[in-house]
Write an enzyme that holds these catalytic residues in place. Structure first.
Site, PDB file in Angstrom:
ATOM      1  N   CYS A 334       0.790  -1.235   0.000  1.00  0.00           N
ATOM      2  CA  CYS A 334       0.000   0.000   0.000  1.00  0.00           C
ATOM      3  C   CYS A 334       0.825   1.289   0.000  1.00  0.00           C
ATOM      4  O   CYS A 334       0.494   2.220  -0.747  1.00  0.00           O
ATOM      5  CB  CYS A 334      -1.005  -0.007   1.140  1.00  0.00           C
ATOM      6  SG  CYS A 334      -0.519  -0.880   2.627  1.00  0.00           S
ATOM      7  N   ARG A 363       7.071 -11.233   5.333  1.00  0.00           N
ATOM      8  CA  ARG A 363       6.625 -11.053   6.708  1.00  0.00           C
ATOM      9  C   ARG A 363       7.161 -12.195   7.566  1.00  0.00           C
ATOM     10  O   ARG A 363       7.150 -13.355   7.141  1.00  0.00           O
ATOM     11  CB  ARG A 363       5.088 -11.040   6.780  1.00  0.00           C
ATOM     12  CG  ARG A 363       4.455  -9.943   5.943  1.00  0.00           C
ATOM     13  CD  ARG A 363       2.940 -10.037   5.962  1.00  0.00           C
ATOM     14  NE  ARG A 363       2.340  -9.096   5.028  1.00  0.00           N
ATOM     15  CZ  ARG A 363       1.041  -9.024   4.764  1.00  0.00           C
ATOM     16  NH1 ARG A 363       0.203  -9.855   5.387  1.00  0.00           N
ATOM     17  NH2 ARG A 363       0.572  -8.150   3.894  1.00  0.00           N
ATOM     18  N   GLN A 381       1.200 -11.065  -3.289  1.00  0.00           N
ATOM     19  CA  GLN A 381      -0.193 -10.721  -3.012  1.00  0.00           C
ATOM     20  C   GLN A 381      -0.823 -10.098  -4.247  1.00  0.00           C
ATOM     21  O   GLN A 381      -0.226  -9.255  -4.909  1.00  0.00           O
ATOM     22  CB  GLN A 381      -0.237  -9.739  -1.844  1.00  0.00           C
ATOM     23  CG  GLN A 381      -1.573  -9.672  -1.144  1.00  0.00           C
ATOM     24  CD  GLN A 381      -1.444  -9.078   0.245  1.00  0.00           C
ATOM     25  OE1 GLN A 381      -0.504  -8.353   0.529  1.00  0.00           O
ATOM     26  NE2 GLN A 381      -2.386  -9.367   1.110  1.00  0.00           N
ATOM     27  N   ASP A 383      -2.617  -7.652  -4.990  1.00  0.00           N
ATOM     28  CA  ASP A 383      -3.029  -6.444  -4.287  1.00  0.00           C
ATOM     29  C   ASP A 383      -3.618  -5.412  -5.236  1.00  0.00           C
ATOM     30  O   ASP A 383      -3.213  -5.306  -6.402  1.00  0.00           O
ATOM     31  CB  ASP A 383      -1.807  -5.823  -3.605  1.00  0.00           C
ATOM     32  CG  ASP A 383      -2.055  -5.556  -2.136  1.00  0.00           C
ATOM     33  OD1 ASP A 383      -3.222  -5.588  -1.722  1.00  0.00           O
ATOM     34  OD2 ASP A 383      -1.080  -5.331  -1.406  1.00  0.00           O
ATOM     35  N   HIS A 385      -5.376  -1.167  -4.808  1.00  0.00           N
ATOM     36  CA  HIS A 385      -5.843  -0.078  -3.955  1.00  0.00           C
ATOM     37  C   HIS A 385      -6.665   0.878  -4.797  1.00  0.00           C
ATOM     38  O   HIS A 385      -6.260   1.269  -5.896  1.00  0.00           O
ATOM     39  CB  HIS A 385      -4.668   0.643  -3.296  1.00  0.00           C
ATOM     40  CG  HIS A 385      -3.916  -0.242  -2.344  1.00  0.00           C
ATOM     41  ND1 HIS A 385      -2.857  -1.022  -2.742  1.00  0.00           N
ATOM     42  CD2 HIS A 385      -4.107  -0.507  -1.032  1.00  0.00           C
ATOM     43  CE1 HIS A 385      -2.413  -1.715  -1.706  1.00  0.00           C
ATOM     44  NE2 HIS A 385      -3.157  -1.421  -0.664  1.00  0.00           N
ATOM     45  N   LYS A 469     -14.139  -4.136   7.089  1.00  0.00           N
ATOM     46  CA  LYS A 469     -13.712  -4.958   5.951  1.00  0.00           C
ATOM     47  C   LYS A 469     -14.717  -6.061   5.669  1.00  0.00           C
ATOM     48  O   LYS A 469     -15.538  -6.434   6.511  1.00  0.00           O
ATOM     49  CB  LYS A 469     -12.340  -5.566   6.208  1.00  0.00           C
ATOM     50  CG  LYS A 469     -12.277  -6.515   7.391  1.00  0.00           C
ATOM     51  CD  LYS A 469     -10.912  -7.184   7.515  1.00  0.00           C
ATOM     52  CE  LYS A 469     -10.876  -8.145   8.707  1.00  0.00           C
ATOM     53  NZ  LYS A 469      -9.646  -8.965   8.727  1.00  0.00           N
ATOM     54  N   HIS A 515      -8.330  -1.081   0.331  1.00  0.00           N
ATOM     55  CA  HIS A 515      -7.396  -2.176   0.063  1.00  0.00           C
ATOM     56  C   HIS A 515      -8.228  -3.386  -0.369  1.00  0.00           C
ATOM     57  O   HIS A 515      -9.260  -3.660   0.260  1.00  0.00           O
ATOM     58  CB  HIS A 515      -6.619  -2.603   1.316  1.00  0.00           C
ATOM     59  CG  HIS A 515      -5.883  -1.513   2.002  1.00  0.00           C
ATOM     60  ND1 HIS A 515      -4.514  -1.438   1.995  1.00  0.00           N
ATOM     61  CD2 HIS A 515      -6.310  -0.460   2.744  1.00  0.00           C
ATOM     62  CE1 HIS A 515      -4.131  -0.385   2.714  1.00  0.00           C
ATOM     63  NE2 HIS A 515      -5.211   0.219   3.172  1.00  0.00           N
TER      64      HIS A 515
END
Length: 637
Positions: A334, A363, A381, A383, A385, A469, A515
């Site tokens: 992000c 991570r 990921q 991902d 946004h 979420k 997200h």
């Protein structure tokens, strides 16, 4: 007389002092037989509890989640009793119920063996047949601590030390075994009808690698042998589908502990599956109005201080030094997308802006939690946004839900469940953002779910601190849930990074930032796909779509011609030129889960045809090359 309100709203008059067990039997003989425990005014209690005031009562049976948990937790106590009987020096720790089963951790002089499990099961059967009552006792913390110290149960004493002084402590005794427990429990061991001890594993006390390694015994239990047998068959099928096992057998991926735990090495065939998924993902996102971006794998630690990750997520991040400066292997994508957004001034006319990236992040996960492709330290990921105005929220969320549904169904996940995670209304101070922002965001999520006609479960207090979420769990061929797509609002990063747009009024306004992932991560999603299909990918996803099997050396030249024609049409092809009998070649291709095999012998060479065979259906028949193309095309597209 007392008034007792049932879950359906009906009210019954009962005599004061009647037990919950008697009350259940009065409702119906069947309910009295199936009752395991109850809830009085929302508090779980034993069936022996007396009704002393007007209240709401819910009878818990195995059909309810709470009832099943009580049933299995009681079974774990029986197992602990059996272990203490057979291994008197063993120290007991904790034994909770878990999904579809239970476990108990023990500190023992030597690891348990499969033979030990057989003995423990036999002793458990004796205890069940004895129909021993579970007896609840309430004692002071001091008395409980004194008792467990005398028993040498140091772990129980440690647990008691964490309980505030003055609190009443409950213990449960069954036979000669007493355990520290909140309860409730079954009335007696005879209620347990079918159980099985499954596996042995190591587990650190309280999950801390600095503490002593304990022996964990997993088991399960059901109210009938038929249900237990069905569950055990499901477990065997799950073992057959285990992505770690199939990943090795099908040569898809590997993990090399000596060079790094939790890191996936994609082999050629696995990389093909990943590439097909990624290509489809990219094309679909471009068609849906997303712009693809790429951000670096590392960034200066100042970026993560601004985002807040350095303060709140530091223990999960990897850092490195470059030119006396501290950098971080990115745990999230992000901040990078925000920097790209901020590279130019944005107007309300430019919004929404949708950035998407297959971004690899890193991570830290404890070694004990790592699990094949499902729990790793480095993953990619899917991902994206979305930067939008408040007025655009509902349409954007509907678009995300549309895309999620399309992606999941394309990959064969027809069923899924949806959870709406919102903040804890009693503890609002731990969340970022204003009440107005939270209300608008929750309303937008709910409105989008309504427009899609999606049922959902509201999860109070499960929101992340920066916004509500939607979580979607995939349901695979075995009915198991997999964590997958998620859609999250964020009130935190726009203010931290001053992410704005120029509104119609000519003033700056904070964007609403969303997200979202529609698959999760490539690693976890691929692992789920492997298990969902048991390695037998559909034709469009299969790493090798067609395998040509020439019967003899004289047929190889024509096999190469057919392979070249297939490759020209972009099909993924292999040729088995080994000096083996055709039956063996077919068996190998079937083990490799190749969707189609083409057998080529004299007849095929002379007729310029192919003999097509499907991995499950067997012989399809003799086809011309053009007919072959149509057959494959119909299935792929």
């Amino acid at each position: 007389m007392l008034q007792v309100t049932l879950p359906d709203g009906s009210i019954q008059q009962v005599e004061s002092g009647i037990t919950v067990a008697q009350f259940a039997s009065n409702i119906s003989q069947r309910l009295g037989k199936d009752a395991l425990a109850a809830k009085i005014d929302g508090v779980a209690v034993d069936l022996s509890t007396s009704l002393a005031h007007n209240c709401a009562v819910e009878i818990l049976t195995f059909a309810s989640k709470e009832g099943a948990e009580i049933y299995r937790h009681s079974t774990s106590h029986v197992m602990a009793y059996a272990v203490k009987t057979l291994f008197p020096s063993a120290k007991v720790t904790i034994g909770p119920s878990v999904e579809d089963g239970f476990y108990y951790d023990f500190d023992v002089e030597r690891p348990f063996t499969p033979e030990d499990l057989e003995q423990i099961e036999h002793k458990m059967a004796e205890l069940v047949n004895a129909d021993l009552p579970f007896v609840r006792k309430e004692v002071s913390k001091e008395d409980a601590s004194r008792f467990f110290q005398e028993q040498g149960e140091t772990y129980k004493v440690e647990i008691l030390n964490d309980i505030p002084d003055g609190e009443t402590i409950s213990e449960y005794q069954v036979g000669e075994f007493t355990d520290l427990c909140r309860g409730p429990h079954l009335p007696s061991t005879g209620k347990i009808k079918a159980f099985k001890l499954l596996t042995i594993a190591g587990a650190y006390w309280r999950g801390d690698e600095k503490n002593r390694m304990l022996q964990r015994i997993y088991g399960t239990s059901f109210p009938s042998q038929k249900e237990l047998t069905a569950h055990l068959e499901k477990l065997e099928e799950a073992k057959r589908r285990d992505h770690r096992k199939l990943g090795k057998e099908l040569d898809l991926f590997s993990i090399h502990q000596d060079v790094g735990a939790g890191l996936i090495y994609w082999h050629p065939k696995g990389a093909v599956v990943r590439r097909v998924i990624e290509d489809f993902w990219k094309d679909t996102h471009v068609q849906r109005g997303y712009e693809l971006v790429t951000t670096p794998h590392i960034a200066h630690s100042d970026l993560w201080r601004t985002s807040g990750h350095y303060d709140f997520y530091r223990e999960n991040m990897y850092t490195l030094g470059i030119d006396d400066e501290e950098y971080v292997l990115k745990p999230m994508n992000c901040p990078g997308h925000i920097l790209i957004y901020q590279s130019q001034l944005r107007s309300y006319r430019d919004l929404p802006v949708r950035f998407a990236e297959l971004g690899t992040v890193y991570r830290y996960e404890r070694s004990g939690t790592l699990h094949g492709m499902l729990r790793v330290r480095g993953f990619t990921q899917d991902d994206a946004h979305i930067f939008c105005t408040p007025e655009q929220l509902v349409n954007e969320i509907v678009g995300v839900l549309d895309l999620t549904e399309y992606m999941l169904k394309t990959f064969g996940f027809e069923n899924y469940t949806v959870e709406l995670s919102v903040r804890d209304p009693q503890n609002k101070q731990k969340y970022a953002g204003t009440d107005e922002q939270w209300d608008r965001a929750e309303e937008a999520l709910i409105e989008a779910l309504k427009q899609k006609g999606l049922p959902y479960k509201r999860m109070e207090g499960e929101a992340v601190f920066y916004g509500p979420k939607i979580d979607t769990k995939l349901i695979d061929a075995l009915g198991r849930g997999w964590q997958g797509p998620t859609t999250q609002f964020d009130f935190n990063l726009p203010s931290r990074f001053d992410v704005t747009y120029i509104g119609e009024d000519g003033k700056k306004h904070y964007v609403y930032m969303v997200h979202r992932t529609v698959l999760g991560s490539m690693e976890r999603f691929t692992g789920a796909l492997i298990e969902h299909y048991a390695g037998a990918f559909p034709l469009w996803l299969a790493p090798v779509q067609v395998k040509l099997l020439p019967i003899g050396d004289r047929h190889i030249a024509y096999a190469n011609q057919v392979a070249a024609a297939l490759r020209q049409q972009k099909y993924r092809v292999e040729i088995d030129t080994r000096d083996e009998k055709i039956g063996q070649k077919i068996r190998v291709a079937q083990v490799e889960q190749v969707p189609y095999m083409i057998i080529i012998g004299d007849k095929e060479v002379n007729d310029q045809t192919v003999s097509l065979r499907h991995r499950r259906k067997g012989d399809v028949g003799s086809l011309t090359i053009e007919q072959l193309f149509r057959q494959l095309s119909d299935e792929v597209y």
